[in-house]
Design an enzyme around this catalytic site. Structure first.
Site, PDB file in Angstrom:
ATOM      1  N   ASP A 156       0.833  -1.203   0.000  1.00 47.17           N
ATOM      2  CA  ASP A 156       0.000   0.000   0.000  1.00 47.17           C
ATOM      3  C   ASP A 156       0.872   1.259   0.000  1.00 47.17           C
ATOM      4  O   ASP A 156       0.523   2.279  -0.614  1.00 47.17           O
ATOM      5  CB  ASP A 156      -0.909  -0.026   1.244  1.00 47.17           C
ATOM      6  CG  ASP A 156      -2.172   0.799   1.068  1.00 47.17           C
ATOM      7  OD1 ASP A 156      -2.267   1.549   0.096  1.00 47.17           O
ATOM      8  OD2 ASP A 156      -3.067   0.686   1.924  1.00 47.17           O
TER       9      ASP A 156
ATOM     10  N   HIS B  58      -7.056   5.132   7.575  1.00 48.59           N
ATOM     11  CA  HIS B  58      -6.128   6.165   7.108  1.00 48.59           C
ATOM     12  C   HIS B  58      -6.228   7.354   8.056  1.00 48.59           C
ATOM     13  O   HIS B  58      -7.256   7.570   8.686  1.00 48.59           O
ATOM     14  CB  HIS B  58      -6.451   6.581   5.666  1.00 48.59           C
ATOM     15  CG  HIS B  58      -5.924   5.603   4.657  1.00 48.59           C
ATOM     16  ND1 HIS B  58      -5.158   5.971   3.582  1.00 48.59           N
ATOM     17  CD2 HIS B  58      -6.048   4.257   4.575  1.00 48.59           C
ATOM     18  CE1 HIS B  58      -4.836   4.898   2.874  1.00 48.59           C
ATOM     19  NE2 HIS B  58      -5.369   3.846   3.455  1.00 48.59           N
TER      20      HIS B  58
ATOM     21  N   CYS C 181      -3.384   9.050  -0.193  1.00 48.19           N
ATOM     22  CA  CYS C 181      -4.739   9.059  -0.694  1.00 48.19           C
ATOM     23  C   CYS C 181      -4.728  10.002  -1.872  1.00 48.19           C
ATOM     24  O   CYS C 181      -4.442  11.188  -1.729  1.00 48.19           O
ATOM     25  CB  CYS C 181      -5.660   9.569   0.409  1.00 48.19           C
ATOM     26  SG  CYS C 181      -7.226  10.129  -0.211  1.00 48.19           S
TER      27      CYS C 181
END
Lengths: 316, 316
Positions: B21, B213, B244
């Protein structure tokens, strides 16, 4: 345990400390008129309290040398309480002469931090406070901020015992508003829950405020724990301004707009207009020479919407 | 409500997603041997799971084009599960050929994000997953990450209903491990508590993971809420790496070392060595060309002590 996760309770009270706790830590001097502009912007948002300045010796804190001019220059909004930090009787007299609503006294729970930061023992602080309480009489209310109430950068974790002892002595001299401060961002949620529960149970009539720093990223988690311990008053700093001399470069106070954003999403009534707060934070960002830790300024609120990419409108 | 604030429950399981990620969002290519070095450092810390890479088309995600080399190059530590993201049957075959312990499938709960990010509808995702479940058979376990499980940057807050529906369909095709992802940092603690409580009550045997997040600073507050809803598995990213795309410059995933630090202070057993994790984060900091959002790297742990200033040792 209060059910903050299952149903929001009523009204919360948000106090902004950026003009004092924040500006005090800035290396450059923010011009008086800009300070006034910022405080007036804050006053319009619906905050319950604003810590305007500190009536300290200008030599000790040059960045707040304009305490009188700021306090007299702001437009005082109805419903907002204006408080100022006061280190001694001289400072108290100066603050009272400006008509502050509240005097904020500061002492450290831990001896080392008390000696390092205030150059006196906690016992001496309390003895001095007794005189200031008599001096202020009915001219202003008094609150006392307890630094290092959860941890001390020199001594480590602070146990609830010394916190209870300090509050007992403060209550004895007539103080009924206490701020428990996690000065260097060492507190964790279980500790926060335990300490506020113990204090709230022992002195249910005390006006208790939680003051957290985000040094280790636990600021809003600690707010959540405090809410569950029944706390309804929170200090925070616009833009997350403010720092910790023992963690250079680390985030400082919990950021007011990030706090109000979370509380609003959770359904709490803070009385604060979030968009006004974000506008004030943008104003603040123009006054200082480094980035703010504010997440709302960088990412916008959760309600922010983005346009759907063109490709997603015609999936292949 | 689980009593996370009053007494820590037993074991928690921490999954690091930085190698997938995190690296996926880096603009520069991290050399394969450095990725392996980082994953080996992570393996030594006692993490329960590491998301190693993504078996996606190298054209789609050039930064993870070395999936096979990384997966085969790492030293697999006993007790650590090695998982990889897999977008389709081709990716699944590649992952299985490398002997991954787990296949991580990803779908979006919201239609807009599904179309924008995956170029397919949620229904198509589930149909594809049914084939991959059969393909993987007993060769690897399967987990499914549900993106936009709390909010969608195009559609706004996501209600629990669509999340429940998606899980129902995933359970029907034989998936028993679900990750609820707050992809763009929109979730708040009450919502987190509600959604995890509903899912956990409806499917008590499901292996549920929370993936938050920190876009709006609520990452660790959401962890606290999830703990109170009984969640014991958490995704996080070393150094807070990851981002993001809809909040450029904002913080990304919850930072693993900040998470483990808070949980350890609260008395939880994560099995993770915090100092090893901080060393791995320092290693990571050398691999990338921008600062990490890690608070631990900047401020050190709460246990950090500072020497008492000389003046405080001889108070006047």
């Amino acid at each position: 345990m209060h059910n903050a996760l299952q149903a929001a309770a009523g009204r919360l009270f948000i106090h902004d400390v950026a003009p004092r706790d924040g500006f005090q830590n800035e290396s450059g001097f923010i011009p008086t008129e800009r300070k006034i502009e910022l405080i007036d912007a804050l006053s319009a948002t619906g905050l319950a309290k604003i810590e305007v300045t500190s009536f300290t010796s200008p030599k000790a804190i040059p960045s707040l040398a304009d305490a009188e001019a700021v306090m007299k220059g702001i437009a005082r909004a109805p419903g907002v309480r204006y408080t100022a930090l006061v280190p001694n009787e001289r400072g108290c007299e100066r603050a009272l002469a400006c008509g502050v609503d509240e005097i904020n006294l500061v002492m450290s729970v831990s001896l080392s931090h008390s000696l390092a930061n205030l150059r006196r023992t906690p016992e001496t602080s309390i003895r001095d406070f007794a005189r200031i309480v008599r001096q202020a009489e009915s001219r202003a209310s008094i609150a006392c901020s307890l630094s290092t109430a959860f941890g001390c950068p020199f001594e480590g974790e602070v146990a609830p015992g010394p916190v209870m002892t300090a509050i007992e002595q403060l209550v004895d001299i007539g103080i009924d508003a206490i701020v428990l401060c996690d000065t260097t961002g060492m507190a964790h949620p279980r500790q926060v829950y335990e300490v506020f529960t113990r204090v709230g149970t022992r002195w249910p009539a005390l006006a208790l405020t939680a003051h957290f720093h985000d040094t280790r990223g636990m600021g809003l988690a600690n707010v959540l724990a405090a809410l569950q311990a029944g706390v309804v008053r929170f200090d925070a700093s616009l833009g997350g301004l403010g720092g910790c001399p023992y963690a250079p470069g680390a985030d400082g106070n919990v950021c007011t707009e990030d706090l109000v954003h979370m509380l609003a999403l959770m359904g709490y009534d803070t009385g604060v207009d979030l968009s006004g707060l974000v506008r004030a934070a943008s104003l603040l960002a123009q006054m200082i020479d480094h980035p703010l830790s504010s997440r709302l300024l960088r990412a916008g609120p959760s309600s922010r919407r983005y346009p759907l990419p063109e490709a997603a409108r015609h999936p292949g």
